[in-house]
Design an enzyme around this catalytic site. Structure first.
Site, mmCIF file in Angstrom:
data_model
loop_
_atom_site.group_PDB
_atom_site.id
_atom_site.type_symbol
_atom_site.label_atom_id
_atom_site.label_comp_id
_atom_site.label_asym_id
_atom_site.label_seq_id
_atom_site.Cartn_x
_atom_site.Cartn_y
_atom_site.Cartn_z
ATOM 1 N N ASP A 8 11.120 -7.291 3.480
ATOM 2 C CA ASP A 8 10.727 -6.146 2.633
ATOM 3 C C ASP A 8 11.766 -5.021 2.553
ATOM 4 O O ASP A 8 11.415 -3.832 2.645
ATOM 5 C CB ASP A 8 9.392 -5.563 3.116
ATOM 6 C CG ASP A 8 8.231 -6.548 2.970
ATOM 7 O OD1 ASP A 8 8.478 -7.698 2.604
ATOM 8 O OD2 ASP A 8 7.089 -6.139 3.237
ATOM 9 N N LYS A 106 4.712 -11.677 -1.451
ATOM 10 C CA LYS A 106 3.443 -11.600 -0.711
ATOM 11 C C LYS A 106 2.663 -10.376 -1.153
ATOM 12 O O LYS A 106 3.238 -9.441 -1.716
ATOM 13 C CB LYS A 106 3.722 -11.550 0.796
ATOM 14 C CG LYS A 106 4.546 -10.343 1.190
ATOM 15 C CD LYS A 106 4.952 -10.417 2.631
ATOM 16 C CE LYS A 106 5.674 -9.166 3.064
ATOM 17 N NZ LYS A 106 4.912 -7.927 2.903
ATOM 18 N N CYS A 151 5.026 -5.334 8.548
ATOM 19 C CA CYS A 151 5.446 -6.632 8.024
ATOM 20 C C CYS A 151 6.436 -7.346 8.925
ATOM 21 O O CYS A 151 6.413 -8.575 9.022
ATOM 22 C CB CYS A 151 5.962 -6.467 6.604
ATOM 23 S SG CYS A 151 4.613 -5.978 5.493
HETATM 24 C C1 VGL Z 1 4.359 -2.883 4.482
HETATM 25 C C2 VGL Z 1 2.583 -1.443 4.467
HETATM 26 C C3 VGL Z 1 2.156 -1.945 3.261
HETATM 27 C C4 VGL Z 1 5.593 -3.375 5.178
HETATM 28 C C5 VGL Z 1 3.953 -3.399 3.274
HETATM 29 O O1 VGL Z 1 6.487 -3.918 4.502
HETATM 30 O O2 VGL Z 1 5.666 -3.220 6.423
HETATM 31 N N1 VGL Z 1 3.662 -1.912 5.077
HETATM 32 N N2 VGL Z 1 2.841 -2.920 2.668
#
Ligand code: VGL
Ligand code: ZN
Length: 198
Positions: A8, A106, A151
């Site tokens: 991410d 995702k 994540c």
């Molecule tokens: C994430 C919160 C919501 C992350 C993704 O990438 O850690 N955290 N969506």
């Protein structure tokens, strides 16, 4: 065979983004460095529809960072972030995307969130990442990116459950720390579950 999993590293988690992780841009040079030595590189991409159930705005009366029950799973509510096809969902522009062998998206279903790059929070659907890696002879994975306490943690723990040897490149990760000790506790939990912290 070793694979690097970039978790991410997207604009909305970087300074100025909708869900900016403190010091999040520090992971970029560290990730670029790791990419130079990796045989196989994959990336996860948080990729939500606008009506996603993890967005506080989609639950009238609820506040950001509150925890609710979302179809029988506890769900932290987040600001709108990483909406599919928007600049916030794009990868940090200094990452060399040509070196990424495969991208696993995702959080694409409105009814359930997905912190792990392997499958959603209810383990209802797989992204196919484990099979993709095994198909290329991968036995070891190194995990880095954002955010350590969400994540990155869930991706690393699922990698353990999938039978990979897992290293967390901790210098190439940053966390949200909704509570001040969240990142520390996430690292402890990963270590206890067999993740090598390096
Ligand atoms: C994430 C919160 C919501 C992350 C993704 O990438 O850690 N955290 N969506
Ligand atoms: Zn998300």
């Amino acid at each position: 065979m070793n694979a690097l999993i970039l978790v991410d590293i997207q604009n909305d988690f970087l300074p100025g983004g909708a869900l900016a992780v403190p010091d999040g841009d520090a992971v970029i040079p560290a990730a670029i460095q790791l990419m130079q030595h990796a045989d196989i590189i994959v990336a996860t991409q948080d990729w939500h529809p606008p009506d996603h159930g993890s967005f506080a705005v989609n639950h009238p009366g609820c506040a950001v960072f509150e925890t609710i029950d979302l179809h029988d799973l506890p769900q932290t509510l987040w600001p709108v972030h990483c909406v599919e096809e928007t600049p916030g969902a794009a990868f940090a522009e200094t990452l060399d995307l040509a070196r990424i062998g495969k991208i696993f998206r995702k959080g694409t279903r409105p009814e359930i969130d997905s912190y792990s790059g392997f499958h959603d929070n209810g383990r209802r659907h797989s992204t196919g990442m484990a099979d993709w890696l095994r198909g290329r002879g991968v036995t070891h994975v190194t995990v880095c990116g954002l955010a350590t306490d969400y994540c990155v943690k869930f991706t690393a723990l699922d990698a353990i459950d999938e039978g990979f040897h897992v290293t967390l490149a901790v210098h190439a990760c940053r966390g949200v720390n909704l509570w001040p000790s969240d990142v520390e506790e996430a690292i402890d939990e990963m270590r206890q579950r067999g993740v090598i912290i390096s």
